[in-house]
Write a protein that holds these residues in place. Structure first.
Motif, PDB file in Angstrom:
ATOM      1  N   ALA A 123      -2.503 -11.758  -0.103  1.00 56.04           N
ATOM      2  CA  ALA A 123      -3.473 -12.597  -0.819  1.00 56.04           C
ATOM      3  C   ALA A 123      -4.330 -11.762  -1.763  1.00 56.04           C
ATOM      4  CB  ALA A 123      -4.346 -13.356   0.176  1.00 56.04           C
ATOM      5  N   ALA A 124      -4.682 -10.543  -1.324  1.00 60.31           N
ATOM      6  CA  ALA A 124      -5.507  -9.678  -2.169  1.00 60.31           C
ATOM      7  C   ALA A 124      -4.720  -9.254  -3.415  1.00 60.31           C
ATOM      8  CB  ALA A 124      -5.962  -8.452  -1.388  1.00 60.31           C
ATOM      9  N   ILE A 125      -3.454  -8.913  -3.220  1.00 60.62           N
ATOM     10  CA  ILE A 125      -2.605  -8.518  -4.347  1.00 60.62           C
ATOM     11  C   ILE A 125      -2.512  -9.666  -5.349  1.00 60.62           C
ATOM     12  CG2 ILE A 125      -0.199  -8.001  -4.980  1.00 60.62           C
ATOM     13  CD1 ILE A 125      -0.093  -6.370  -2.308  1.00 60.62           C
ATOM     14  N   ASP A 126      -2.270 -10.848  -4.814  1.00 63.13           N
ATOM     15  CA  ASP A 126      -2.160 -12.048  -5.632  1.00 63.13           C
ATOM     16  C   ASP A 126      -3.453 -12.309  -6.422  1.00 63.13           C
ATOM     17  OD1 ASP A 126      -0.515 -14.331  -6.249  1.00 63.13           O
ATOM     18  OD2 ASP A 126      -2.058 -15.515  -5.223  1.00 63.13           O
ATOM     19  N   PHE A 127      -4.582 -12.107  -5.764  1.00 65.57           N
ATOM     20  CA  PHE A 127      -5.895 -12.333  -6.384  1.00 65.57           C
ATOM     21  C   PHE A 127      -6.053 -11.467  -7.636  1.00 65.57           C
ATOM     22  CE2 PHE A 127     -10.354 -11.221  -6.953  1.00 65.57           C
ATOM     23  CZ  PHE A 127     -11.008 -12.439  -6.858  1.00 65.57           C
ATOM     24  N   PHE A 128      -5.741 -10.167  -7.517  1.00 67.00           N
ATOM     25  CA  PHE A 128      -5.945  -9.267  -8.656  1.00 67.00           C
ATOM     26  C   PHE A 128      -4.875  -9.453  -9.728  1.00 67.00           C
ATOM     27  CE2 PHE A 128      -8.171  -7.024  -5.160  1.00 67.00           C
ATOM     28  CZ  PHE A 128      -9.446  -7.197  -5.669  1.00 67.00           C
ATOM     29  N   GLU A 129      -3.646  -9.759  -9.304  1.00 67.85           N
ATOM     30  CA  GLU A 129      -2.591 -10.009 -10.297  1.00 67.85           C
ATOM     31  C   GLU A 129      -2.950 -11.202 -11.170  1.00 67.85           C
ATOM     32  OE1 GLU A 129       1.128 -10.222  -8.133  1.00 67.85           O
ATOM     33  OE2 GLU A 129       1.607  -8.147  -8.677  1.00 67.85           O
ATOM     34  N   ARG A 130      -3.385 -12.292 -10.533  1.00 69.65           N
ATOM     35  CA  ARG A 130      -3.739 -13.507 -11.279  1.00 69.65           C
ATOM     36  C   ARG A 130      -4.853 -13.287 -12.282  1.00 69.65           C
ATOM     37  NH1 ARG A 130      -2.548 -18.755  -8.607  1.00 69.65           N
ATOM     38  NH2 ARG A 130      -1.190 -18.209  -6.879  1.00 69.65           N
ATOM     39  N   ARG A 131      -5.815 -12.434 -11.899  1.00 65.20           N
ATOM     40  CA  ARG A 131      -6.966 -12.215 -12.784  1.00 65.20           C
ATOM     41  C   ARG A 131      -6.762 -11.063 -13.750  1.00 65.20           C
ATOM     42  NH1 ARG A 131      -8.137 -14.591  -8.488  1.00 65.20           N
ATOM     43  NH2 ARG A 131      -9.720 -16.194  -8.351  1.00 65.20           N
ATOM     44  N   GLY A 132      -5.630 -10.388 -13.634  1.00 60.11           N
ATOM     45  CA  GLY A 132      -5.363  -9.264 -14.529  1.00 60.11           C
ATOM     46  C   GLY A 132      -6.293  -8.094 -14.283  1.00 60.11           C
ATOM     47  N   ILE A 133      -6.804  -7.973 -13.066  1.00 62.11           N
ATOM     48  CA  ILE A 133      -7.642  -6.816 -12.719  1.00 62.11           C
ATOM     49  C   ILE A 133      -6.719  -5.707 -12.215  1.00 62.11           C
ATOM     50  CG2 ILE A 133      -9.468  -5.943 -11.171  1.00 62.11           C
ATOM     51  CD1 ILE A 133     -10.623  -8.805 -11.121  1.00 62.11           C
ATOM     52  N   PRO A 134      -6.745  -4.535 -12.860  1.00 62.68           N
ATOM     53  CA  PRO A 134      -5.849  -3.451 -12.431  1.00 62.68           C
ATOM     54  C   PRO A 134      -6.152  -3.003 -10.995  1.00 62.68           C
ATOM     55  CG  PRO A 134      -7.030  -2.870 -14.463  1.00 62.68           C
ATOM     56  CD  PRO A 134      -7.638  -4.129 -13.960  1.00 62.68           C
ATOM     57  N   PHE A 135      -5.103  -2.689 -10.277  1.00 62.79           N
ATOM     58  CA  PHE A 135      -5.298  -2.213  -8.904  1.00 62.79           C
ATOM     59  C   PHE A 135      -4.224  -1.206  -8.526  1.00 62.79           C
ATOM     60  CE2 PHE A 135      -1.839  -4.510  -6.758  1.00 62.79           C
ATOM     61  CZ  PHE A 135      -1.554  -5.517  -7.676  1.00 62.79           C
ATOM     62  N   VAL A 136      -4.562  -0.377  -7.536  1.00 62.59           N
ATOM     63  CA  VAL A 136      -3.560   0.471  -6.894  1.00 62.59           C
ATOM     64  C   VAL A 136      -3.494   0.041  -5.435  1.00 62.59           C
ATOM     65  CG1 VAL A 136      -3.896   2.464  -8.424  1.00 62.59           C
ATOM     66  CG2 VAL A 136      -5.221   2.300  -6.309  1.00 62.59           C
ATOM     67  N   VAL A 137      -2.377   0.351  -4.797  1.00 62.32           N
ATOM     68  CA  VAL A 137      -2.205   0.004  -3.390  1.00 62.32           C
ATOM     69  C   VAL A 137      -2.327   1.275  -2.553  1.00 62.32           C
ATOM     70  CG1 VAL A 137      -0.534  -0.805  -1.673  1.00 62.32           C
ATOM     71  CG2 VAL A 137      -0.836  -2.064  -3.831  1.00 62.32           C
ATOM     72  N   GLY A 138      -3.222   1.247  -1.586  1.00 66.43           N
ATOM     73  CA  GLY A 138      -3.357   2.341  -0.634  1.00 66.43           C
ATOM     74  C   GLY A 138      -2.756   1.895   0.693  1.00 66.43           C
ATOM     75  N   VAL A 139      -1.750   2.607   1.127  1.00 71.78           N
ATOM     76  CA  VAL A 139      -1.096   2.253   2.392  1.00 71.78           C
ATOM     77  C   VAL A 139      -1.765   3.059   3.496  1.00 71.78           C
ATOM     78  CG1 VAL A 139       1.072   2.116   3.643  1.00 71.78           C
ATOM     79  CG2 VAL A 139       1.056   1.855   1.137  1.00 71.78           C
ATOM     80  N   ASN A 140      -2.556   2.374   4.315  1.00 71.64           N
ATOM     81  CA  ASN A 140      -3.306   3.056   5.369  1.00 71.64           C
ATOM     82  C   ASN A 140      -2.404   3.250   6.580  1.00 71.64           C
ATOM     83  OD1 ASN A 140      -5.486   4.208   6.670  1.00 71.64           O
ATOM     84  ND2 ASN A 140      -6.454   2.243   7.195  1.00 71.64           N
ATOM     85  N   GLY A 141      -2.050   4.498   6.831  1.00 72.24           N
ATOM     86  CA  GLY A 141      -1.184   4.805   7.967  1.00 72.24           C
ATOM     87  C   GLY A 141      -2.014   4.896   9.223  1.00 72.24           C
ATOM     88  N   PHE A 142      -1.985   3.859  10.015  1.00 72.61           N
ATOM     89  CA  PHE A 142      -2.767   3.900  11.246  1.00 72.61           C
ATOM     90  C   PHE A 142      -2.191   4.968  12.165  1.00 72.61           C
ATOM     91  CE2 PHE A 142      -4.731   0.387   9.462  1.00 72.61           C
ATOM     92  CZ  PHE A 142      -5.873   0.104  10.181  1.00 72.61           C
ATOM     93  N   HIS A 143      -3.045   5.625  12.916  1.00 71.75           N
ATOM     94  CA  HIS A 143      -2.654   6.736  13.784  1.00 71.75           C
ATOM     95  C   HIS A 143      -1.985   7.840  12.960  1.00 71.75           C
ATOM     96  CE1 HIS A 143      -3.833   4.019  16.869  1.00 71.75           C
ATOM     97  NE2 HIS A 143      -2.939   3.146  16.491  1.00 71.75           N
ATOM     98  N   GLY A 144      -2.364   7.920  11.690  1.00 70.98           N
ATOM     99  CA  GLY A 144      -1.883   8.994  10.830  1.00 70.98           C
ATOM    100  C   GLY A 144      -0.393   8.950  10.540  1.00 70.98           C
TER     101      GLY A 144
END
Ligand SMILES: Nc1nc2c(ncn2[C@@H]2O[C@H](COP(=O)(O)OP(=O)(O)O)[C@@H](O)[C@H]2O)c(=O)[nH]1
Ligand SMILES: [Mg+2]
Length: 195
Positions: A123-144
């Motif tokens: 939903a967050a990705i969709d939100f920024f794509e629709r509004r044309g707000i640039p974003f990067v994706v940070g993949v949070n590796g739980f437990h490293g």
């Protein structure tokens, strides 16, 4: 003339840029703002209580004890010229009405993804794509742990080629900072392309 005085130029105030830290519930947004902020982050967390039962999906994040009800706020100085103000968005669906207001004036966003539940950040990705707000994706590796390479996550999230995907650990200052710097690089590249 003030403009030509090098001592005055050296103390010119930095540009301040508003950045959102977004993503699903429990992906590590509050953690990231906290690890990277050089001021004590302002948090508006409430203990998770019975009120959220059946509403907030705690599947997979059973260790989560508190939740952000309005926003997290932090600041990081990237250079003498650039200071970022970070706004962590509340993740639960029932607070999404706030996202439009939070997005006002934001130059870009980090969408955090929990590697174990990537769909919670759709939903967050969709939100920024629709509004044309640039974003990067940070993949949070739980437990490293990072069981999947960035490219695989890009495919799973159906992200276009230009969106940068970074493996990170939201608990680590350096790692969180690297994600923000990738976003700034992206914003600069976009601005160059547009001019
Ligand atoms: N093991 C581990 N726990 C994390 C990591 N990032 C966040 N957490 C924990 O996961 C829970 C949810 O994180 P939080 O930052 O509150 O998520 P938010 O809802 O996106 O703000 C908290 O208990 C954090 O301490 C991580 O990289 N590894
Ligand atoms: Mg939070």
């Amino acid at each position: 003339m003030a403009g030509s005085d090098p001592t005055l130029a050296a103390v010119a105030p930095p540009d301040t840029v508003k950045i959102l830290i977004a993503g699903g519930f429990g992906v590590g947004k509050t953690t990231m703002v906290g690890s990277v902020s050089e001021i004590a982050p302002l948090r508006t967390e409430e203990p998770l209580t019975a009120a959220g039962l059946g509403i907030d999906d705690l599947n997979g994040i059973e260790e989560k004890r508190a939740t952000t009800v309005a926003l997290d706020f932090g600041r990081i100085t990237i250079s003498r010229e650039l200071v970022l103000y970070l706004f962590g968005t509340p993740g639960q669906q029932r607070f999404w009405f706030m996202w439009n207001d939070l997005a006002i004036g934001a130059l870009g966003a980090v969408v955090l993804v929990d590697v174990r539940r990537p769909e919670s950040s759709f939903a967050a990705i969709d939100f920024f794509e629709r509004r044309g707000i640039p974003f990067v994706v940070g993949v949070n590796g739980f437990h490293g742990a990072h069981p999947y390479p960035a490219e695989e996550i890009r495919e799973a999230l159906a992200l276009p080629k230009h969106v940068r995907v970074l493996l990170c650990d939201a608990r680590e200052r350096e790692s969180s900072r690297d994600v923000l710097i990738a976003l700034i690089d992206q914003l600069i590249a976009d601005a160059r392309e547009a001019s």
